[in-house]
Write an enzyme that holds these catalytic residues in place. Structure first.
Site: not given
Ligand code: S3P
Length: 424
Positions: A19, A24, A91, A119, A311, A342
């Site tokens: 993911k 990216r 996020g 968030r 995660d 969580r």
């Molecule tokens: C991610 C970073 C992590 C992770 C999220 C994906 C990313 O979050 O928990 O599922 O792709 O940069 P955080 O940057 O909030 O730790």
């Protein structure tokens, strides 16, 4: 959806593309000149939100079963969207895009679903504002919707309080447009996919210990990106393979980047029989994983290890519930601000299944070994909660009813089908 105990688990699963890397590839492809071809792209709802946002900013993206093609327009080629950008549940989309939007010569509204609107965004608003961005939380609560007005940006050296790849990447992306070098120092190094892929696209970016350093105004060139299998998705089958008596699972082509592979180290330290085969160290490292049923024992998980498995902590909780002895998880307060809280959700539902678990301020203490029994589980619309309890159901007596189980479409649309293949 209703789940039953498994009396058998054997076979091979090719987990979908990573993911973080899929997001990216779209973003950097959009900012590059020429075409970027992405294979094994994750067709999960989160990554589709990223595609949708860039299409709304004038980027042509072809999405076919074979590959996706991003027709990049260079660092300064985005156009003002005609409507609000919707990051959905993602996020990563919200925080990384904010870094890009901070430098555009237009204003954008960025929002997402009910979960995204809760968030914390202060963590990106603060550094981006220090760089000169105009970024406001519309409801004045440090959450989305965000109104981002592009502005000339300055290079900064930011010391982040949290180890977060989303925060780091947001600042580094803004740094591509700054008037000088941009540096981000983290308390513990978070996943480094942005650094690896930006360098591959031609950016001048390097790391020194816990600091990532990017130079402005690179000419990014479109590339071919082959996305490795997502270790965060593989984690559910790693746990299933370890926990179900007699199980044996083979997972080809899983990403094992050291900033992501804490689940392997923890599972092995708990006594798990995991063999890495066909290790390929080029770019983003990958391996095939062979997992065999193993008796597990409790351990302490803390410190620098936490960002490498953040995660995976929900599924590690399930492993700990079935392990002999005590597992202590510390330094994981970030769990409270994921798609759900969580810590609270895992404690509530694992207790309901018969586990001896106590939540703490920054983790949980699990006295493993109690037999689990079925219960009614609410996913809280959190994909990783739904998948973790689907695995718990395989070793629980009776039926487990998961409400909101469809949320797996966020990161693993075929999760239940793949799981069913192993237990058939
Ligand atoms: C991610 C970073 C992590 C992770 C999220 C994906 C990313 O979050 O928990 O599922 O792709 O940069 P955080 O940057 O909030 O730790």
């Amino acid at each position: 959806m209703i789940f039953q105990k498994a009396n058998h688990l054997k076979g091979e699963v090719t987990v979908p593309g990573d993911k973080s890397i899929s997001h990216r590839a779209v973003m950097f492809g959009a900012l590059a000149e020429g075409v970027t071809e992405v294979t094994n792209f994750l067709q999960g709802a989160d990554c589709l939100s990223t595609i949708d946002c860039f299409r709304k900013m004038g980027i042509e993206i072809e999405n076919t079963p074979e590959h996706i093609l991003i027709h990049g327009r260079g660092l300064h080629g985005l156009t003002q969207p005609a409507c609000v950008l919707d990051a959905g549940n993602s996020g990563t989309t919200t925080r990384l895009i904010s870094g890009i939007l901070a430098a555009q010569n237009f204003e954008t509204m960025l929002t997402g679903d009910a979960s995204i609107q809760k968030r914390p965004m202060r963590r990106i608003m603060e550094p981006l504002s220090m760089m000169g961005a105009k970024i406001a939380s519309v409801n004045n609560n440090d959450c989305a919707p965000l109104c981002i007005t592009g502005a000339p940006l300055h290079g900064i050296h930011y010391h982040s309080r949290v180890a977060s790849a989303q925060v780091k990447s947001s600042i580094l992306l803004a740094g591509l447009y700054a008037d000088g070098e941009t540096m981000v120092t983290e308390p513990t190094v978070s996943r480094n996919h942005s650094e690896i892929m930006l360098r591959y696209f031609g950016a001048d970016i390097r790391t020194e210990g816990k600091t990532a350093i990017v130079q402005p105004e690179p000419v990014l060139k479109g590339q071919k990106v082959t996305v490795p299998g997502d270790i965060s998705s593989a984690a559910y089958f790693i746990a299933a393979g370890l926990l179900v008596p007699g199980a044996e699972v083979y997972l080809p082509n899983v990403g094992i980047n050291p900033t992501r592979n804490g689940i392997l180290r923890v599972a092995q330290a708990m006594g798990g029989d995991i063999t890495l085969l066909h290790v390929n160290d080029a770019g983003e490292p990958t391996a095939d994983l062979l997992i065999k049923h193993s008796p597990l024992h409790g351990i302490t998980i803390e410190g620098d290890l936490i960002p490498t498995l953040i995660d995976e902590l929900p599924i590690i909780n399930i492993m700990a519930a079935c392990a002999e002895g005590t597992t202590v998880i510390r330094d994981a307060a970030e769990l409270k601000v994921k798609e759900s809280n969580r810590i609270d959700v895992m404690v509530e539902h694992l207790k309901a299944m018969g586990c001896d678990i106590t939540g703490t301020d920054d983790g949980m203490i699990i006295n493993g070994g109690n037999p689990l029994h079925g219960a009614v589980i609410d996913s809280h619309m959190d994909h990783r909660i739904a998948m973790s309890f689907a695995i718990a159901s395989l070793i629980a007596d009776g039926e487990t009813h998961i409400k909101g189980s469809d949320i797996v479409t966020i990161s693993y649309p075929n999760f239940y089908e793949d799981l069913a293949k192993l237990t058939r």
